[in-house]
Design an enzyme around this catalytic site. Structure first.
Site, PDB file in Angstrom:
ATOM      1  N   PRO A 274       1.099  -1.131   0.152  1.00 21.91           N
ATOM      2  CA  PRO A 274       0.098  -0.131   0.370  1.00 21.91           C
ATOM      3  C   PRO A 274       0.718   1.750   0.375  1.00 21.91           C
ATOM      4  O   PRO A 274       1.844   1.026   0.361  1.00 21.91           O
ATOM      5  CB  PRO A 274      -1.011  -0.131   1.239  1.00 21.91           C
ATOM      6  CG  PRO A 274       0.084  -0.547   2.190  1.00 21.91           C
ATOM      7  CD  PRO A 274       0.656  -2.099   1.066  1.00 21.91           C
ATOM      8  N   CYS A 343       3.817  28.729 -16.112  1.00 23.33           N
ATOM      9  CA  CYS A 343       3.090  29.592 -17.415  1.00 23.33           C
ATOM     10  C   CYS A 343       2.741  28.284 -18.482  1.00 23.33           C
ATOM     11  O   CYS A 343       3.554  27.879 -19.092  1.00 23.33           O
ATOM     12  CB  CYS A 343       4.088  30.661 -17.592  1.00 23.33           C
ATOM     13  SG  CYS A 343       4.656  31.804 -16.997  1.00 23.33           S
ATOM     14  N   GLU A 344       1.871  27.902 -17.189  1.00 22.01           N
ATOM     15  CA  GLU A 344       0.874  26.621 -18.433  1.00 22.01           C
ATOM     16  C   GLU A 344      -0.553  27.036 -18.015  1.00 22.01           C
ATOM     17  O   GLU A 344      -1.043  27.252 -16.753  1.00 22.01           O
ATOM     18  CB  GLU A 344       1.596  25.316 -18.053  1.00 22.01           C
ATOM     19  CG  GLU A 344       2.451  24.861 -18.086  1.00 22.01           C
ATOM     20  CD  GLU A 344       3.717  24.581 -19.021  1.00 22.01           C
ATOM     21  OE1 GLU A 344       2.289  24.281 -20.189  1.00 22.01           O
ATOM     22  OE2 GLU A 344       4.524  24.533 -20.012  1.00 22.01           O
TER      23      GLU A 344
END
Length: 416
Positions: A274, A343-344
């Site tokens: 896990p 900047c996307e």
């Protein structure tokens, strides 16, 4: 679920106010709860009960040394996929003989490192890898403990980027090739066969594909046993999902009991890997609102955390709950997009959320303990966030905020 809760409209991490932690450590800030980590490990331990088992936490989900230390003290072994993760496990006090080495691309140096450290098992994912392990074991004079990761061709019913158990995926040995490869391994004195491994994907919210894969593993275990190839453990992998929004994933207790029922009277150890189910809801990412920006199409909340801090929304369109650190009742709620400074266009933490928020407020992105800081970067030359571990009324700085100087430490200019 976790130990993040409101007290008089203020968000707390265990016994500490989140706003107080921000005043001390700044933003963006990852905050982890020790009590939540231990609660989730204990859920797996109770589920397995007296049956021989080992819980190997998947280090890739969150590899902070403080987190690994807590999990080691709670009784976890570890599942790793790189030499760097092995070094982290050892630095956190973890034991190599309770560590599994998975991954499709182990280098020769990593295999040598793992054998020298004495890892419990190398999970083999291709015939070429088995050949490489054999050669290194022969050259170094060490018998290599191996398990073969089998690809059962089971649809995990999850996001395609985190599905790993279909024939078109890069992981594991095709079902038809598994038994022949075990025969090859059994004939090599350089190798010691330990068990069988399977991991079909991540964020699974139904037991059906997990149990279907387990049935296939049991068939192979029995047929190999009839040939005299004895397996000491079945590694069922990880992948059990968590509740981000309205999912209803199985509880460890229900899952493990279903496995034990199928296992019957077979005397074989179960290994679990896990990751998300232990750490996801044990962490939050706190970010400060820099600006509110309204356009003809959208209401933007611009915060100081971006996709470099939390990539999951941009990468998977993942949904994580975003809540105020201090609940406001003095301004109306609006539908907003929470976006970062990177900047996307993909730089968002949440879209179409209902929030009452002003510039300067703090927001917490919940369920940020898994695959969050671990996937962060320096894109746009942004420093990686600080990480804090809360233990009751005490906070430990688990990772100091990065500096630009540290970012550039390994770089040089050209000579004049």
């Amino acid at each position: 679920m976790d130990f993040f809760s409101y007290r008089q409209q203020e968000l707390f991490a265990e016994e500490l106010a989140v706003e107080e932690l921000v005043a001390r450590y700044g933003t963006p800030l990852y905050i982890y709860s020790r009590a939540t980590l231990e609660r989730h490990v204990n859920a797996w331990t109770r589920a397995a009960g007296q049956h021989p088992h080992l819980i190997c936490y998947a280090v890739k989900a969150n590899s902070n040394l403080a987190v690994l230390d807590v999990l080691h003290r709670a009784g976890c072994g570890f599942d790793i996929v790189s030499g760097g993760e092995l070094a982290r496990v050892k630095a956190a006090g973890g034991r190599a003989d309770r560590t599994l080495f998975s991954g499709v691309g182990k280098t020769s140096a990593e295999i040598e490192q793992a054998l020298a450290a004495g890892v419990r098992c190398l999970n083999v994912e291709s015939p070429a890898e088995l050949d490489r392990i054999t050669e290194i074991a022969r050259r170094t004079g060490r018998q290599a403990p191996v398990s073969i990761r089998v690809n059962p061709d089971v649809d995990a019913q999850t996001h395609p980027y985190i599905a790993t158990g279909l024939r078109e995926n890069k992981f594991g040995i095709e079902w038809s090739e598994a038994a022949p490869l075990y025969r090859v391994a059994a004939a090599r004195p350089e190798l010691r066969i330990m068990g069988i491994d399977c991991h079909i994907g991540s964020q699974l919210v139904s037991m059906d594909p997990l149990l279907e894969a387990f049935d296939r593993l049991l068939t192979l275990v029995d047929s190999l046993g009839a040939e005299g190839i004895e397996l000491h453990h079945i590694d069922v992998g990880g992948g059990l999902g968590v509740r981000y929004q309205d999912e209803q994933p199985p509880e460890p207790e229900d899952y493990v009991q279903a496995l034990l029922k199928k296992l019957g009277d077979r005397k074989i150890e179960l290994i679990f890997e896990p990751g998300r189910s232990i750490v996801a809801n044990a962490g939050i990412l706190v970010t400060r609102v820099e600006y509110l920006k309204k356009t003809s199409e959208k209401n933007f909340v611009i915060v100081d955390a971006g996709m470099n801090d939390l990539l999951r929304p941009a990468l998977y369109s993942a949904w994580q709950e975003i809540v105020p650190v201090s609940v406001r009742d003095d301004i109306p709620t609006e539908t907003v997009d929470i976006v970062g400074p990177v900047c996307e266009t993909a730089d968002f933490l949440g879209r179409e959320r209902e929030l009452a928020v002003q510039a300067g407020d703090l927001l917490a992105v919940r369920s940020s303990g898994a695959y969050s800081f671990a996937m962060s970067s320096n894109y746009n030359a942004r420093d990686r966030a600080a990480e804090v571990l809360v233990d009751g009324r005490v906070a430990y700085l688990a990772r100091a905020r990065e500096t630009v100087a540290q970012q550039m430490a390994g770089e040089t200019r050209l000579p004049d």
